[in-house]
Write a protein that holds these residues in place. Sequence first.
Motif, mmCIF file in Angstrom:
data_model
loop_
_atom_site.group_PDB
_atom_site.id
_atom_site.type_symbol
_atom_site.label_atom_id
_atom_site.label_comp_id
_atom_site.label_asym_id
_atom_site.label_seq_id
_atom_site.Cartn_x
_atom_site.Cartn_y
_atom_site.Cartn_z
ATOM 1 N N CYS A 182 -16.608 -3.498 57.329
ATOM 2 C CA CYS A 182 -17.754 -3.443 56.415
ATOM 3 C C CYS A 182 -18.078 -4.834 55.859
ATOM 4 O O CYS A 182 -19.253 -5.216 55.751
ATOM 5 C CB CYS A 182 -17.475 -2.473 55.270
ATOM 6 S SG CYS A 182 -17.346 -0.750 55.769
ATOM 7 N N PHE A 223 -20.969 -4.102 50.715
ATOM 8 C CA PHE A 223 -20.823 -3.237 51.879
ATOM 9 C C PHE A 223 -19.427 -2.625 51.939
ATOM 10 O O PHE A 223 -19.279 -1.457 52.290
ATOM 11 C CB PHE A 223 -21.108 -4.026 53.162
ATOM 12 C CG PHE A 223 -22.566 -4.105 53.513
ATOM 13 C CD1 PHE A 223 -23.504 -4.459 52.553
ATOM 14 C CD2 PHE A 223 -23.003 -3.819 54.781
ATOM 15 C CE1 PHE A 223 -24.857 -4.519 52.864
ATOM 16 C CE2 PHE A 223 -24.350 -3.873 55.109
ATOM 17 C CZ PHE A 223 -25.279 -4.226 54.145
ATOM 18 N N GLY A 229 -14.245 2.689 47.625
ATOM 19 C CA GLY A 229 -15.493 3.312 48.055
ATOM 20 C C GLY A 229 -15.291 4.747 48.512
ATOM 21 O O GLY A 229 -16.097 5.639 48.211
ATOM 22 N N ILE A 259 -19.885 -6.980 58.451
ATOM 23 C CA ILE A 259 -21.304 -6.623 58.563
ATOM 24 C C ILE A 259 -22.099 -7.317 57.455
ATOM 25 O O ILE A 259 -23.161 -7.904 57.700
ATOM 26 C CB ILE A 259 -21.486 -5.096 58.482
ATOM 27 C CG1 ILE A 259 -20.841 -4.411 59.692
ATOM 28 C CG2 ILE A 259 -22.969 -4.731 58.408
ATOM 29 C CD1 ILE A 259 -20.794 -2.899 59.589
ATOM 30 N N GLY A 260 -21.586 -7.254 56.221
ATOM 31 C CA GLY A 260 -22.264 -7.907 55.108
ATOM 32 C C GLY A 260 -22.359 -9.407 55.275
ATOM 33 O O GLY A 260 -23.380 -10.027 54.926
ATOM 34 N N TRP A 262 -21.232 8.836 46.096
ATOM 35 C CA TRP A 262 -22.543 8.340 46.506
ATOM 36 C C TRP A 262 -23.679 9.102 45.827
ATOM 37 O O TRP A 262 -24.694 8.508 45.443
ATOM 38 C CB TRP A 262 -22.667 8.467 48.026
ATOM 39 C CG TRP A 262 -23.944 7.962 48.607
ATOM 40 C CD1 TRP A 262 -25.002 8.699 49.053
ATOM 41 C CD2 TRP A 262 -24.301 6.589 48.821
ATOM 42 N NE1 TRP A 262 -25.999 7.888 49.523
ATOM 43 C CE2 TRP A 262 -25.592 6.583 49.390
ATOM 44 C CE3 TRP A 262 -23.663 5.383 48.586
ATOM 45 C CZ2 TRP A 262 -26.245 5.404 49.738
ATOM 46 C CZ3 TRP A 262 -24.321 4.204 48.927
ATOM 47 C CH2 TRP A 262 -25.601 4.225 49.488
ATOM 48 N N ILE A 297 -20.644 1.203 51.556
ATOM 49 C CA ILE A 297 -20.788 1.836 52.873
ATOM 50 C C ILE A 297 -19.796 2.992 53.032
ATOM 51 O O ILE A 297 -20.183 4.088 53.459
ATOM 52 C CB ILE A 297 -20.635 0.806 54.014
ATOM 53 C CG1 ILE A 297 -21.925 -0.011 54.148
ATOM 54 C CG2 ILE A 297 -20.315 1.497 55.334
ATOM 55 C CD1 ILE A 297 -21.909 -0.998 55.292
ATOM 56 N N PRO A 298 -18.502 2.801 52.702
ATOM 57 C CA PRO A 298 -17.589 3.948 52.822
ATOM 58 C C PRO A 298 -17.960 5.117 51.928
ATOM 59 O O PRO A 298 -17.748 6.273 52.287
ATOM 60 C CB PRO A 298 -16.223 3.360 52.436
ATOM 61 C CG PRO A 298 -16.506 2.070 51.753
ATOM 62 C CD PRO A 298 -17.776 1.565 52.350
ATOM 63 N N SER A 299 -18.532 4.830 50.746
ATOM 64 C CA SER A 299 -18.987 5.904 49.866
ATOM 65 C C SER A 299 -20.070 6.734 50.549
ATOM 66 O O SER A 299 -20.046 7.976 50.518
ATOM 67 C CB SER A 299 -19.511 5.313 48.556
ATOM 68 O OG SER A 299 -20.085 6.321 47.744
ATOM 69 N N ALA A 300 -21.024 6.051 51.186
ATOM 70 C CA ALA A 300 -22.089 6.759 51.899
ATOM 71 C C ALA A 300 -21.530 7.506 53.112
ATOM 72 O O ALA A 300 -21.948 8.640 53.402
ATOM 73 C CB ALA A 300 -23.169 5.767 52.340
ATOM 74 N N LEU A 301 -20.585 6.899 53.808
ATOM 75 C CA LEU A 301 -19.992 7.556 54.978
ATOM 76 C C LEU A 301 -19.284 8.849 54.589
ATOM 77 O O LEU A 301 -19.347 9.850 55.321
ATOM 78 C CB LEU A 301 -19.005 6.605 55.661
ATOM 79 C CG LEU A 301 -19.610 5.352 56.318
ATOM 80 C CD1 LEU A 301 -18.506 4.470 56.878
ATOM 81 C CD2 LEU A 301 -20.601 5.722 57.409
#
Length: 456
Positions: free
Chosen positions: A78, A97, A356, A81-82, A362, A101-105
């Motif tokens: 992650c 990120f 996250g 990527i950022g 999220w 990102i892990p929260s959204a995943l």
Amino acid sequence: MSENVQVNAAAYSETAKSGAEPFWPTGWWRLMDYKIGIISLPIYVILVALLAILTQQGQIKPDAPTMIAVLVLGGFTCAEIGRRLPVLRNIGAAAIFATFIPSALVYYKLIPAPIEKSIIDFTKFTNFLYVYIAAIIVGSILGMDRNVLVKGFLKIFVPLSVGSVAAAAVGTLVGMMLGLGAYKTFFFIVVPIMAGGVGEGAIPLSIGYAAILGQPQGDFFAQVLPPVMLGSLTAILFSGTLNYVGKRYPHLTGNGRLQPASDDALNLISMERQDENSSPFDITAIAAAGLTAVVLYLLGVMLFHLIGLPAPVAMLFLAVIAKLCSAVSPRLQSGGLIVYRFVRIGMTYPLLFAIGVSLTPWDKLMAAFTVANLVTIVATVFTLMATGAVIGRLMKMYPIETAIVNACHSGQGGTGDVAILTAADRMELMPFAQIATRIGGAITVTGVLVLLHWLA
């Protein structure tokens, strides 16, 4: 063994000079030296394959080796990527990120359930956030010049206090102008931002509101949690931006040092950023320094049970006392700096990934994304940081550093401190960040509950 390594290294060097690069071993070495975060590319591929197979076989367990692999892989992926995003990489995208990102995943069920459960269990039962904070605090304090340390701790309360008052006033005024009302804006948006996170802020705040107003605590918690999270995200973005500003205007920053020091002062910045190969490592000193950090944290836990002072704050004061009294030898101080460096480089993004997954819902974060809420939160955090910068400069401190410390007052507790300082590349400020978060948050919650009780 060492002679073979030297021969291989010499062969690698000669081959590179001659332009002839056979795949084995020089091509393979080049491939091994290509990294994603700290992970060598071939190791990265092997990790992905192994974790896929273990997940398929139901063998993902919350044990240390497995979780190290999972969190390192997720966190550095992650963050990478950022780091590769234009513009955003300059304002803390790696930390953002790695956290969100892990929260959204998790929310969209894109992380396999066994991995999610194992990460949550590991984060909850190992409590390794405090191991991280202990190493960062002890290493950074032991590396500071004593005079800088004393003056910094005494002076930081001024921009923090003035910034908090200014942020409360401006945030409440903006909320009123947007039709939210003074009461709702102040008690349910502005105050939660500066309450010190979730465990030390949102939870006791919602319990206090419930006791005073006679309504269910869960209802209040659902209202105060989104501003806590979105305020922390705003602080991360602003702190990442300040890191970029500091590179453009170096006279505004001490690059992690709160105030100017004499050229011969022994400080963390010069020692931590020097060439790592300039002196041999003392392995026993490094191990002893790590144990010293753990002991100070356990002493903090004991003080928490005796007098109620939060363990990280108690540990911080104990580390300061040890530094001022010269209770720790220079050898252990050097070992502490190595521990600090290792933890900062190797553990930050895996820790943010774990946060996250396990501590950042999220849906709660998205609930705060209304125009009125967003503008109010941004105005509050901006005022807190801008006031800190102005007051800090008037007090002959570096404005970027004081603004970043003030930003931690609007962070998501200890997890927010890590993300904010990572985005700002100022992990050396962790001791001052803990003051802003823990002490500042406790004062905010206590004062506001007294005020609400008086108004009710």
